[in-house]
Write a protein that holds these residues in place. Structure first.
Motif, PDB file in Angstrom:
ATOM      1  N   ASN A  80       0.841  -1.214   0.000  1.00  0.00           N
ATOM      2  CA  ASN A  80       0.000   0.000   0.000  1.00  0.00           C
ATOM      3  C   ASN A  80       0.866   1.251   0.000  1.00  0.00           C
ATOM      4  OD1 ASN A  80      -2.965  -0.923   0.305  1.00  0.00           O
ATOM      5  ND2 ASN A  80      -1.872  -2.133   1.850  1.00  0.00           N
ATOM      6  N   ARG A  81       1.876   1.268  -0.870  1.00  0.00           N
ATOM      7  CA  ARG A  81       2.698   2.465  -1.011  1.00  0.00           C
ATOM      8  C   ARG A  81       1.889   3.541  -1.736  1.00  0.00           C
ATOM      9  NH1 ARG A  81       7.112  -1.629  -3.072  1.00  0.00           N
ATOM     10  NH2 ARG A  81       8.145  -2.164  -1.097  1.00  0.00           N
TER      11      ARG A  81
ATOM     12  N   GLU B 219      -2.605   7.307   4.805  1.00  0.00           N
ATOM     13  CA  GLU B 219      -1.860   6.062   4.921  1.00  0.00           C
ATOM     14  C   GLU B 219      -2.742   4.912   5.390  1.00  0.00           C
ATOM     15  OE1 GLU B 219       2.560   6.494   5.999  1.00  0.00           O
ATOM     16  OE2 GLU B 219       1.553   7.913   7.332  1.00  0.00           O
ATOM     17  N   ASN B 220      -2.374   3.723   4.959  1.00  0.00           N
ATOM     18  CA  ASN B 220      -3.026   2.485   5.369  1.00  0.00           C
ATOM     19  C   ASN B 220      -2.506   2.053   6.737  1.00  0.00           C
ATOM     20  OD1 ASN B 220      -4.729   1.345   3.143  1.00  0.00           O
ATOM     21  ND2 ASN B 220      -4.097  -0.580   4.060  1.00  0.00           N
TER      22      ASN B 220
ATOM     23  N   LYS C  22      -8.761   1.167  -2.444  1.00  0.00           N
ATOM     24  CA  LYS C  22      -9.372   0.933  -1.126  1.00  0.00           C
ATOM     25  C   LYS C  22      -8.435   1.416  -0.030  1.00  0.00           C
ATOM     26  CE  LYS C  22      -9.433  -3.291   0.411  1.00  0.00           C
ATOM     27  NZ  LYS C  22      -9.824  -4.724   0.584  1.00  0.00           N
ATOM     28  N   LEU C  23      -9.002   2.068   0.971  1.00  0.00           N
ATOM     29  CA  LEU C  23      -8.234   2.556   2.108  1.00  0.00           C
ATOM     30  C   LEU C  23      -8.691   1.843   3.375  1.00  0.00           C
ATOM     31  CD1 LEU C  23      -6.299   4.587   3.527  1.00  0.00           C
ATOM     32  CD2 LEU C  23      -8.259   6.160   3.667  1.00  0.00           C
ATOM     33  N   VAL C  24      -7.762   1.151   4.026  1.00  0.00           N
ATOM     34  CA  VAL C  24      -8.005   0.526   5.328  1.00  0.00           C
ATOM     35  C   VAL C  24      -7.128   1.270   6.330  1.00  0.00           C
ATOM     36  CG1 VAL C  24      -7.790  -1.559   6.717  1.00  0.00           C
ATOM     37  CG2 VAL C  24      -8.503  -1.730   4.318  1.00  0.00           C
TER      38      VAL C  24
END
Length: 284
Positions: free
Chosen positions: A90-91, A98-99, A229-231
């Motif tokens: 997830n760079r 940020e993830n 998608k962002l977690v």
């Protein structure tokens, strides 16, 4: 040929047995694993008693796993491996949110709630108004973004940990942004809590002089058509475990303000904007 197995050529001897028919990615991963595993054993000069203790630890870790509990993921989390895999995959460019780790307590298909609704159903905790926008990298609002949120209750437990005690869907909900990209809901100010530490991972942490606590945080799963998608979480500033999170999930950019709420709707107000990256932008 590598010849017979020796201490010096141990990794090469094992990797020479990988057949040409093996999947290329599997061969790459396994050969690297063998090299590093053998290098580890040589570096520490692993003894038979220590090797047996390690095997027993892994056996106990597997034996405690169930449909409700995944001790191997807990082990990965506490060794920082989960966060490393998450970071590698997830760079994102500077300016994007940020993830961080997903965690084990997400539940699919939470209720879709109206903007401004309350997600805390048990009446416990200090009410907090969460508010902000979902934006693209240019600062434009994203309409139709889904914001799936969840957190522990004031006692430090998620609803799925206390069925029959907490109401179903307590401290959970999904919110859909409008044209302005804004979101708002009432939850509680989360509290820090320990990961399950009554198994082999907990015993490992105790033996290493490490605590089992996670700092207080609100979980977010943010999705929108055309965007990655962002977690992520937002963390409560000033929490005593921010710099020693047992699963290494804290990033400085995710520490959110929690300040007195001026609207009178809650005790606290936590503003935070989420910045998403377009799917076709690639990974920097």
């Amino acid at each position: 040929m590598t010849g017979f197995f020796t201490e010096d050529n141990s990794a090469a001897a094992v990797n020479a047995r990988i057949g040409e028919q093996a999947d290329a990615r599997l061969a790459l991963v396994m050969s690297a694993l063998v090299r590093h595993l053998h290098a580890f054993a040589k570096e520490v000069e692993l003894t038979p008693a220590e090797w047996e203790a390690g095997i027993a630890f892994l056996t106990q870790t597997g034996q405690i796993c169930s449909a409700e509990r995944q001790e191997f993921i807990l082990l990965s989390d506490t060794l920082g491996l989960s966060m490393l895999v998450d970071a590698i995959n997830n760079r994102r460019p500077d300016g994007a949110t940020e993830n961080t780790v997903f965690g084990p307590f997400h539940v699919a298909d939470a209720p879709v709630r109206a903007m401004g609704d309350t997600i805390s159903l048990d009446g416990k905790g200090e009410p907090c108004r969460y508010q902000g926008r979902v934006l693209d990298m240019d600062g434009a609002p994203i309409a139709g973004a889904s914001i799936d949120v969840w957190c522990d209750n004031a006692d430090g437990f998620y609803d799925v940990q206390q069925p029959g005690i907490q109401p179903k869907w307590n401290n959970r909900g999904i919110f859909i942004t409008g044209a302005d990209g804004a979101y708002e809901f009432i939850g509680i100010k989360p509290v820090s809590y320990p990961i399950p530490d009554d198994g082999p991972v907990g015993r490992m942490l105790a033996a290493l002089g490490r605590h089992p606590y996670r700092p207080a945080h609100m979980h977010y799963l943010v999705t929108a058509p055309g965007y990655q998608k962002l977690v992520t979480h937002t963390f409560v500033g000033g929490d005593p475990y921010l710099e020693s999170d047992t699963v290494f999930g804290v990033k400085q950019s995710l520490v959110a303000p929690f300040e007195p709420d001026s609207t009178g709707r809650a005790a606290w107000h936590s503003p935070f904007d989420f910045v998403l990256v377009a799917e076709d932008s690639g990974k920097d």
